[in-house]
Design an enzyme around this catalytic site. Structure first.
Site, mmCIF file in Angstrom:
data_model
loop_
_atom_site.group_PDB
_atom_site.id
_atom_site.type_symbol
_atom_site.label_atom_id
_atom_site.label_comp_id
_atom_site.label_asym_id
_atom_site.label_seq_id
_atom_site.Cartn_x
_atom_site.Cartn_y
_atom_site.Cartn_z
ATOM 1 N N SER A 139 7.614 14.389 -7.688
ATOM 2 C CA SER A 139 7.012 14.135 -9.003
ATOM 3 C C SER A 139 8.093 13.579 -9.911
ATOM 4 O O SER A 139 9.286 13.823 -9.689
ATOM 5 C CB SER A 139 6.470 15.444 -9.586
ATOM 6 N N TYR A 152 8.186 24.251 -12.754
ATOM 7 C CA TYR A 152 7.769 23.069 -11.996
ATOM 8 C C TYR A 152 8.907 22.061 -11.931
ATOM 9 O O TYR A 152 9.189 21.498 -10.865
ATOM 10 C CB TYR A 152 6.527 22.449 -12.637
#
Length: 260
Positions: A139, A152
């Site tokens: 990501s 995250y």
């Protein structure tokens, strides 16, 4: 050479399911892996892909996947796609349980599957494939920190680092190590998982954003990277919608040319 076979994790929805569909359209044999057997059965009926039900945070499930693949034919490519986020809390307030889950699925599961399947990828090369591929979907959260990213960011930064180290470790072998780092992708489940099923919060991020990425956009990037000539390695591909300049710099409303 016979048809090439790719293993795609996180195949029951979103980017994973779209990747399975596109590989099948391109003539690949595909093994889709995920926890939800009902979703996998539907994907198999739709695409003709083989499927395997496994929780990749459980070593016994990963071992069973490895054994199944070894018994059923060569493996030429692996797409580590399974992952996810939970919460937007601060580092101080974030749940240890949420952080542990994010590390399990985004980092340790990728390590488990990569370790288990590398011998099979090498065997595929020896059997005549000539090369193999390991693709890990990370990501932009693994490259740029943002408020609320906490766990995250940490997990995806770790996945990015692991991918970089793996490429160094495999230097000299005909195995490409590819990282795909998407930005804003509008799927049905990512936000729902992050916000514990709260649909209003899950989809608010996409409000008035012109053309966020789709799962199919990312799948096209994954498949294209694997189908490049064997000597071409796309080490890192960052893919974002034009409306997203950075994780938290997102244009909303119609994109227009500014007056000078």
């Amino acid at each position: 050479m016979s048809t090439r076979r790719v293993v795609v994790t996180g195949a029951s929805s979103g980017i994973g399911a779209a990747t399975v569909r596109l590989f099948r359209l391109r003539g690949w044999d595909v093994v889709g892996v995920a926890r939800r057997a009902d979703r996998l059965a539907a994907l198999r009926a739709e695409t003709g892909a083989d499927v395997f039900t496994a929780d990749l945070t459980v070593q016994a499930d990963v071992d069973a996947l490895r054994d199944y693949l070894a018994e059923t034919g060569p493996v030429h490519a692996l797409v580590n796609n399974a992952g996810g986020a939970k919460g937007l809390d601060s580092v101080e307030a974030g749940s240890i349980e949420d952080w542990a889950w994010m590390f399990e699925i985004n980092v340790l599961a990728v390590k488990r599957v990569t370790t288990a399947l590398l011998p099979l990828l090498r065997a595929g090369i020896r059997s005549g494939a000539g090369s193999a591929d390991i693709v890990t979907v990370t990501s932009i959260a693994g490259h740029v920190a943002y408020l609320g990213g906490g766990g995250y960011n940490a997990a995806k930064f770790a996945a990015h680092a692991m991918t970089e180290v793996l490429r160094l470790e495999l230097s000299g072998e005909p195995i490409r190590v590819i990282e795909i780092a998407p930005g804003m992708v509008k799927t049905d489940e990512f936000g729902l998982v992050r916000f514990n099923g709260d649909a209003d919060k899950a989809f608010a991020a996409y409000d008035n954003v012109p053309d966020p990425l789709s799962a199919e956009d990312v799948a096209e990037t994954i498949v294209s990277s694997v189908e490049r000539p064997a000597h071409v390695n796309l080490d890192l591909i960052v893919i974002k919608p034009v409306a997203q300049a950075a994780p938290t710099r997102i244009a909303r409303g119609e994109l227009t040319v500014r007056e000078p």
